[in-house]
Design an enzyme around this catalytic site. Structure first.
Site, PDB file in Angstrom:
ATOM      1  N   GLN A  67     -36.425  10.920 -36.521  1.00  0.00           N
ATOM      2  CA  GLN A  67     -37.469  11.829 -36.039  1.00  0.00           C
ATOM      3  C   GLN A  67     -38.167  11.217 -34.830  1.00  0.00           C
ATOM      4  O   GLN A  67     -39.001  11.857 -34.206  1.00  0.00           O
ATOM      5  CB  GLN A  67     -38.521  12.038 -37.129  1.00  0.00           C
ATOM      6  CG  GLN A  67     -37.984  12.656 -38.397  1.00  0.00           C
ATOM      7  CD  GLN A  67     -39.062  12.647 -39.472  1.00  0.00           C
ATOM      8  OE1 GLN A  67     -39.990  13.443 -39.450  1.00  0.00           O
ATOM      9  NE2 GLN A  67     -38.953  11.731 -40.410  1.00  0.00           N
ATOM     10  N   ASN A  68     -37.860   9.951 -34.559  1.00  0.00           N
ATOM     11  CA  ASN A  68     -38.554   9.279 -33.458  1.00  0.00           C
ATOM     12  C   ASN A  68     -38.005   9.727 -32.117  1.00  0.00           C
ATOM     13  O   ASN A  68     -36.814   9.983 -31.981  1.00  0.00           O
ATOM     14  CB  ASN A  68     -38.410   7.766 -33.602  1.00  0.00           C
ATOM     15  CG  ASN A  68     -39.104   7.259 -34.847  1.00  0.00           C
ATOM     16  OD1 ASN A  68     -39.925   7.969 -35.413  1.00  0.00           O
ATOM     17  ND2 ASN A  68     -38.766   6.068 -35.271  1.00  0.00           N
ATOM     18  N   VAL A  69     -38.891   9.789 -31.167  1.00  0.00           N
ATOM     19  CA  VAL A  69     -38.509  10.220 -29.819  1.00  0.00           C
ATOM     20  C   VAL A  69     -38.518   9.024 -28.861  1.00  0.00           C
ATOM     21  O   VAL A  69     -38.297   9.186 -27.668  1.00  0.00           O
ATOM     22  CB  VAL A  69     -39.460  11.328 -29.318  1.00  0.00           C
ATOM     23  CG1 VAL A  69     -39.366  12.560 -30.207  1.00  0.00           C
ATOM     24  CG2 VAL A  69     -40.913  10.837 -29.244  1.00  0.00           C
ATOM     25  N   HIS A 110     -35.635  15.203 -33.286  1.00  0.00           N
ATOM     26  CA  HIS A 110     -36.806  15.739 -32.567  1.00  0.00           C
ATOM     27  C   HIS A 110     -36.747  15.484 -31.060  1.00  0.00           C
ATOM     28  O   HIS A 110     -37.779  15.543 -30.391  1.00  0.00           O
ATOM     29  CB  HIS A 110     -38.102  15.148 -33.145  1.00  0.00           C
ATOM     30  CG  HIS A 110     -38.422  15.672 -34.517  1.00  0.00           C
ATOM     31  ND1 HIS A 110     -39.348  15.092 -35.348  1.00  0.00           N
ATOM     32  CD2 HIS A 110     -37.940  16.740 -35.207  1.00  0.00           C
ATOM     33  CE1 HIS A 110     -39.425  15.772 -36.487  1.00  0.00           C
ATOM     34  NE2 HIS A 110     -38.574  16.773 -36.433  1.00  0.00           N
TER      35      HIS A 110
HETATM   36  N1  LIG Z   1     -42.077   6.334 -32.476  1.00  0.00           N
HETATM   37  C1  LIG Z   1     -41.966   7.639 -32.258  1.00  0.00           C
HETATM   38  O1  LIG Z   1     -41.048   8.131 -31.633  1.00  0.00           O
HETATM   39  C2  LIG Z   1     -43.017   8.549 -32.863  1.00  0.00           C
HETATM   40  C3  LIG Z   1     -44.305   8.085 -33.066  1.00  0.00           C
HETATM   41  C4  LIG Z   1     -45.236   8.953 -33.626  1.00  0.00           C
HETATM   42  C5  LIG Z   1     -44.855  10.227 -33.992  1.00  0.00           C
HETATM   43  N2  LIG Z   1     -43.584  10.658 -33.770  1.00  0.00           N
HETATM   44  C6  LIG Z   1     -43.246  12.035 -34.194  1.00  0.00           C
HETATM   45  O2  LIG Z   1     -44.146  12.319 -35.237  1.00  0.00           O
HETATM   46  C7  LIG Z   1     -43.656  13.163 -36.227  1.00  0.00           C
HETATM   47  C8  LIG Z   1     -44.346  12.653 -37.476  1.00  0.00           C
HETATM   48  O3  LIG Z   1     -43.586  12.274 -38.563  1.00  0.00           O
HETATM   49  P1  LIG Z   1     -43.293  10.780 -39.056  1.00  0.00           P
HETATM   50  O4  LIG Z   1     -43.121  10.889 -40.518  1.00  0.00           O
HETATM   51  O5  LIG Z   1     -42.211  10.219 -38.222  1.00  0.00           O
HETATM   52  O6  LIG Z   1     -44.562   9.887 -38.702  1.00  0.00           O
HETATM   53  P2  LIG Z   1     -46.003   9.791 -39.348  1.00  0.00           P
HETATM   54  O7  LIG Z   1     -46.845   9.155 -38.292  1.00  0.00           O
HETATM   55  O8  LIG Z   1     -46.402  11.058 -39.939  1.00  0.00           O
HETATM   56  O9  LIG Z   1     -45.832   8.752 -40.555  1.00  0.00           O
HETATM   57  C9  LIG Z   1     -45.541   7.410 -40.371  1.00  0.00           C
HETATM   58  C10 LIG Z   1     -45.259   6.798 -41.736  1.00  0.00           C
HETATM   59  O10 LIG Z   1     -44.824   5.463 -41.526  1.00  0.00           O
HETATM   60  C11 LIG Z   1     -45.382   4.659 -42.528  1.00  0.00           C
HETATM   61  N3  LIG Z   1     -45.391   3.279 -42.021  1.00  0.00           N
HETATM   62  C12 LIG Z   1     -46.340   2.656 -41.279  1.00  0.00           C
HETATM   63  N4  LIG Z   1     -45.958   1.404 -40.983  1.00  0.00           N
HETATM   64  C13 LIG Z   1     -44.733   1.230 -41.556  1.00  0.00           C
HETATM   65  C14 LIG Z   1     -43.811   0.140 -41.589  1.00  0.00           C
HETATM   66  N5  LIG Z   1     -44.079  -1.022 -40.988  1.00  0.00           N
HETATM   67  N6  LIG Z   1     -42.656   0.321 -42.287  1.00  0.00           N
HETATM   68  C15 LIG Z   1     -42.378   1.488 -42.901  1.00  0.00           C
HETATM   69  N7  LIG Z   1     -43.211   2.548 -42.897  1.00  0.00           N
HETATM   70  C16 LIG Z   1     -44.378   2.421 -42.221  1.00  0.00           C
HETATM   71  C17 LIG Z   1     -46.747   5.237 -42.782  1.00  0.00           C
HETATM   72  O11 LIG Z   1     -47.191   4.886 -44.089  1.00  0.00           O
HETATM   73  C18 LIG Z   1     -46.485   6.734 -42.662  1.00  0.00           C
HETATM   74  O12 LIG Z   1     -46.133   7.306 -43.910  1.00  0.00           O
HETATM   75  C19 LIG Z   1     -42.182  13.066 -36.056  1.00  0.00           C
HETATM   76  O13 LIG Z   1     -41.764  14.331 -35.843  1.00  0.00           O
HETATM   77  C20 LIG Z   1     -41.925  12.257 -34.772  1.00  0.00           C
HETATM   78  O14 LIG Z   1     -41.182  13.034 -33.858  1.00  0.00           O
HETATM   79  C21 LIG Z   1     -42.657   9.832 -33.219  1.00  0.00           C
END
Ligand SMILES: NC(=O)c1ccc[n+]([C@@H]2O[C@H](COP(=O)([O-])OP(=O)(O)OC[C@H]3O[C@@H](n4cnc5c(N)ncnc54)[C@H](O)[C@@H]3O)[C@@H](O)[C@H]2O)c1
Ligand SMILES: [Zn+2]
Length: 237
Positions: free
Chosen positions: A100-102, A118
Site C-alpha cells: 500500500q506504500n507509495v 496504491h
Molecule cells: N510510506 C508510505 O508510502 C505511506 C506512508 C503513509 C501512508 N501511506 C498510505 O496510507 C494508507 C494508510 O494505510 P496503512 O495501513 O498503510 O498505514 P497507517 O498509517 O494507517 O498504519 C500504519 C500501521 O503501522 C503500524 N506500525 C508503526 N510502526 C511500525 C513498525 N515499526 N513495524 C510494523 N508496524 C508498524 C502502526 O501501528 C499502524 O497500525 C495507505 O493507503 C498508503 O497508501 C503510505
C-alpha cells in the site's frame, strides 16, 4: 503455539507460495511518517482531508504542497531491515508482495514481484485525464510547481490512489489472485483502508496461514499476531 516466531518460521519453510501485504509501518523505521500514529499530521490536516479527489479539485496547490513535503522526506530515507528481508525473500519462487506504500522503498531494496496497490508518489499523471499516460518524476523540488501535464498543459496529479478511488484493475486482479497462497503476512498496516484490509481475510478463507506483524495489534482475524516492529521481527524469521 508457545513460540509464535518458531511457528511462523516453520510455516514459511514449508510454504510453496507466500504473499505479503505491507503498509506504512514497514517504512516507519526508515523515517517515513505513517498516516495514523505519531507524525501523521501535516500542518493541521489529516490525510483524509488531503488524499481525496475533492481536496485536489478545491485546492490543488495545497494538496501538491503536502505531496512535495512527503517526496522531500522520502527522498532522504533509505530502506530498512524489514525491506531488506522482504527483498531477499522475493528471490524465492511463489513470492508476491502487495504494498500500500507509495514511497518506492521496496523497489529500492531490490524486491521482485511488487504489486503497487496504491500507486507511486514518484509517478504523475494528467489531472484532466485527457490521456491516461503516467510518467516518472523524481525531482525534488518539483519544477514547475504545481507540476503540469507535458502533453496538454493541464495540472498534473500524483499517480496514487486517493480515498474514494478504485484500485488500478491490474493491481486489484493480481493481488486477489495472490490471496491463494500457503502463508500470508500482513505487515505494518492499520488494516483500516479497504480493499487492502480485506486481503488477509480472503487469504485465510482460502486456507492460508495468516500472520500479522504490527506493534499495535489491530484485531484483524489472523492465525498469529506478532506485536513487534517489522524491522525487528523479519530478520528473526
Ligand atoms: N510510506 C508510505 O508510502 C505511506 C506512508 C503513509 C501512508 N501511506 C498510505 O496510507 C494508507 C494508510 O494505510 P496503512 O495501513 O498503510 O498505514 P497507517 O498509517 O494507517 O498504519 C500504519 C500501521 O503501522 C503500524 N506500525 C508503526 N510502526 C511500525 C513498525 N515499526 N513495524 C510494523 N508496524 C508498524 C502502526 O501501528 C499502524 O497500525 C495507505 O493507503 C498508503 O497508501 C503510505
Ligand atoms: Zn494532459
Amino acid at each position: 503455539m508457545n513460540d509464535p516466531l518458531a511457528e511462523v518460521r516453520r510455516r514459511l519453510a514449508a510454504a510453496r507460495t507466500m504473499t505479503v501485504v505491507t503498509g506504512a509501518g514497514v517504512s516507519a523505521a526508515s523515517g517515513v511518517p505513517t498516516f495514523r500514529g505519531r507524525g501523521g499530521l501535516w500542518r493541521s490536516f489529516r490525510p483524509e482531508q488531503l488524499a481525496t479527489p475533492e481536496a485536489f479539485d478545491r485546492d490543488p496547490a495545497l494538496v501538491w504542497e503536502w505531496y512535495a513535503w512527503r517526496r522531500s522526506v522520502i527522498a532522504g530515507c533509505s530502506p530498512n531491515a524489514a525491506h531488506d528481508v522482504l527483498a531477499r525473500w522475493s528471490r524465492r519462487p511463489g513470492f508476491t508482495l502487495v504494498t500500500q506504500n507509495v514511497d518506492g522503498l521496496h523497489e529500492r531494496a531490490g524486491t521482485r514481484n511488487v504489486i503497487r496497490y496504491h500507486g507511486s508518489i514518484w509517478r504523475l499523471r494528467c489531472a484532466a485525464a485527457a490521456e491516461d499516460a503516467e510518467w516518472e518524476d523524481l525531482s525534488v523540488p518539483l519544477d514547475p510547481f504545481p507540476p503540469r501535464c507535458p502533453m496538454c498543459g493541464a495540472l498534473a496529479r500524483p499517480a496514487v490512489v486517493w480515498f474514494g478511488e478504485p484500485i488500478p484493475a491490474d493491481a486489484a486482479r493480481a493481488a486477489d489472485a495472490a490471496t491463494a497462497c500457503d502463508v500470508f503476512l500482513s505487515i505494518g498496516t492499520s488494516s483500516i483502508v479497504y480493499p487492502a484490509a480485506g486481503l488477509a481475510a480472503t487469504a485465510r478463507a482460502r486456507g492460508a496461514f495468516t500472520v500479522e506483524i504490527n506493534p499495535d495489534t489491530t484485531g484483524a482475524a489472523v492465525d498469529v499476531a506478532i506485536a513487534m516492529p517489522a524491522e525487528d521481527v523479519l530478520p528473526r524469521l
